[in-house]
Design an enzyme around this catalytic site. Sequence first.
Site, PDB file in Angstrom:
ATOM      1  N   TYR A 155      32.236  48.133  37.817  1.00 56.48           N
ATOM      2  CA  TYR A 155      32.606  46.712  37.905  1.00 56.48           C
ATOM      3  C   TYR A 155      31.361  45.839  38.111  1.00 56.48           C
ATOM      4  O   TYR A 155      31.192  44.805  37.448  1.00 56.48           O
ATOM      5  CB  TYR A 155      33.585  46.551  39.067  1.00 56.48           C
ATOM      6  N   LYS A 159      29.988  42.976  35.609  1.00 49.29           N
ATOM      7  CA  LYS A 159      29.852  41.574  36.038  1.00 49.29           C
ATOM      8  C   LYS A 159      28.393  41.106  35.934  1.00 49.29           C
ATOM      9  O   LYS A 159      28.128  39.967  35.564  1.00 49.29           O
ATOM     10  CB  LYS A 159      30.395  41.406  37.465  1.00 49.29           C
TER      11      LYS A 159
HETATM   12  P1  NAP Z   1      44.598  39.769  38.593  1.00 46.99           P
HETATM   13  O1  NAP Z   1      45.418  38.976  39.541  1.00 46.99           O
HETATM   14  O2  NAP Z   1      44.655  41.253  38.648  1.00 46.99           O
HETATM   15  O3  NAP Z   1      44.963  39.277  37.104  1.00 46.99           O
HETATM   16  C1  NAP Z   1      44.264  39.837  36.021  1.00 46.99           C
HETATM   17  C2  NAP Z   1      44.704  39.193  34.735  1.00 46.99           C
HETATM   18  O4  NAP Z   1      43.917  39.775  33.681  1.00 46.99           O
HETATM   19  C3  NAP Z   1      46.166  39.460  34.389  1.00 46.99           C
HETATM   20  O5  NAP Z   1      46.766  38.334  33.796  1.00 46.99           O
HETATM   21  C4  NAP Z   1      46.066  40.600  33.377  1.00 46.99           C
HETATM   22  O6  NAP Z   1      47.108  40.636  32.414  1.00 46.99           O
HETATM   23  C5  NAP Z   1      44.769  40.264  32.677  1.00 46.99           C
HETATM   24  N1  NAP Z   1      44.225  41.455  32.033  1.00 46.99           N
HETATM   25  C6  NAP Z   1      43.770  42.596  32.605  1.00 46.99           C
HETATM   26  N2  NAP Z   1      43.401  43.476  31.658  1.00 46.99           N
HETATM   27  C7  NAP Z   1      43.639  42.882  30.466  1.00 46.99           C
HETATM   28  C8  NAP Z   1      43.496  43.293  29.114  1.00 46.99           C
HETATM   29  N3  NAP Z   1      43.008  44.496  28.801  1.00 46.99           N
HETATM   30  N4  NAP Z   1      43.874  42.433  28.147  1.00 46.99           N
HETATM   31  C9  NAP Z   1      44.363  41.212  28.451  1.00 46.99           C
HETATM   32  N5  NAP Z   1      44.514  40.760  29.700  1.00 46.99           N
HETATM   33  C10 NAP Z   1      44.164  41.598  30.697  1.00 46.99           C
HETATM   34  O7  NAP Z   1      43.043  39.416  38.737  1.00 46.99           O
HETATM   35  P2  NAP Z   1      42.314  38.150  39.407  1.00 46.99           P
HETATM   36  O8  NAP Z   1      42.045  38.488  40.818  1.00 46.99           O
HETATM   37  O9  NAP Z   1      43.033  36.904  39.059  1.00 46.99           O
HETATM   38  O10 NAP Z   1      40.907  38.220  38.658  1.00 46.99           O
HETATM   39  C11 NAP Z   1      40.578  37.405  37.549  1.00 46.99           C
HETATM   40  C12 NAP Z   1      39.109  37.580  37.261  1.00 46.99           C
HETATM   41  O11 NAP Z   1      38.344  37.222  38.405  1.00 46.99           O
HETATM   42  C13 NAP Z   1      38.723  39.017  36.916  1.00 46.99           C
HETATM   43  O12 NAP Z   1      37.741  39.028  35.909  1.00 46.99           O
HETATM   44  C14 NAP Z   1      38.140  39.535  38.206  1.00 46.99           C
HETATM   45  O13 NAP Z   1      37.225  40.579  37.987  1.00 46.99           O
HETATM   46  C15 NAP Z   1      37.467  38.280  38.716  1.00 46.99           C
HETATM   47  N6  NAP Z   1      37.243  38.321  40.161  1.00 46.99           N
HETATM   48  C16 NAP Z   1      38.285  38.362  41.026  1.00 46.99           C
HETATM   49  C17 NAP Z   1      38.034  38.409  42.388  1.00 46.99           C
HETATM   50  C18 NAP Z   1      39.137  38.453  43.416  1.00 46.99           C
HETATM   51  O14 NAP Z   1      38.814  38.546  44.605  1.00 46.99           O
HETATM   52  N7  NAP Z   1      40.387  38.345  43.045  1.00 46.99           N
HETATM   53  C19 NAP Z   1      36.711  38.419  42.863  1.00 46.99           C
HETATM   54  C20 NAP Z   1      35.671  38.369  41.933  1.00 46.99           C
HETATM   55  C21 NAP Z   1      35.951  38.312  40.596  1.00 46.99           C
HETATM   56  P3  NAP Z   1      48.636  41.032  32.820  1.00 46.99           P
HETATM   57  O15 NAP Z   1      49.137  39.883  33.647  1.00 46.99           O
HETATM   58  O16 NAP Z   1      49.314  41.178  31.525  1.00 46.99           O
HETATM   59  O17 NAP Z   1      48.520  42.314  33.603  1.00 46.99           O
END
Ligand code: NAP
Length: 249
Positions: A155, A159
């Site tokens: 990851y 990133k």
């Molecule tokens: P999340 O709640 O797990 O949601 C992930 C979203 O990405 C979902 O809508 C999922 O689709 C979609 N997705 C995953 N794999 C996919 C694929 N192969 N094709 C199309 N769509 C896909 O994640 P989040 O926390 O909102 O994170 C969003 C972004 O922020 C990510 O890039 C994550 O790495 C980054 N981020 C998050 C955090 C955190 O603390 N949450 C921190 C740093 C960075 P489905 O709904 O269909 O499953």
Amino acid sequence: MLTFTNRTALVTGAGRGIGKAIAETLARHGVTVICVSKSADSCGAVAAAITASGGKAKALAVDVADGAAVAKAAEQLLAEFPTIDILVNNAGITRDGLLFRMSSDDWDAVIQTNLSSCFHWTKHLARPMTRARWGRIVNMASVSGIMGNAGQANYSAAKAGMIGLTKSLAREFASRSVTVNAVAPGFIKTDMTTEFVNNPEVAAKILEAVPLKRFGEAADIANVTAFLCSEEAGYITGQVFSVDGGMAM
Ligand code: NAP
């Protein structure tokens, strides 16, 4: 209020969490939003809710890790929409584990979903932006891509790769007024972090490293992202914006 003039945005990972908040925020600013997620149900629900509240949205289920599927989707979208002015590469997954226990599948899935997806979408959607001499690309990186994190080699590498991609493309596209920036969230309350946030011992340990002593909300990330997509952010490119409660100072 930010300025958007008849803009259309594509937001990946818009079915839940941060991407959903970004799609809703852009829609509230009058942007037409193409909501992409892996499952048709999640992006469908978000697009339907935006439309029900008076916004403009379309749902599209695409596996962003599949380059051929992204190419096909982009071709169809560019035939349907005269311009796609804003691209938010937000879809992401984790497959955590210490290196010696990390499988090749876990490595590949994380690199393809988080990093290669940005290459695929940008390759197809940036050319019309450069022709139009206006565009905004925001890549959702992470504090892990800046600081590294034990148990997240895949990851963190993905990133950090997104940050390098952001800076290179910012230089490639600058002469066409297409900006490329990255946002690096810390710990944000979404499905991705539920198991940490809901475990009091783990949560307390994490918050020791967060100067603001709380987890972030999806809206914290959506607000910065919407700004970077707006008219007002036209003189900002190649930058990484940490939104992490002060973790990566
Ligand atoms: P999340 O709640 O797990 O949601 C992930 C979203 O990405 C979902 O809508 C999922 O689709 C979609 N997705 C995953 N794999 C996919 C694929 N192969 N094709 C199309 N769509 C896909 O994640 P989040 O926390 O909102 O994170 C969003 C972004 O922020 C990510 O890039 C994550 O790495 C980054 N981020 C998050 C955090 C955190 O603390 N949450 C921190 C740093 C960075 P489905 O709904 O269909 O499953």
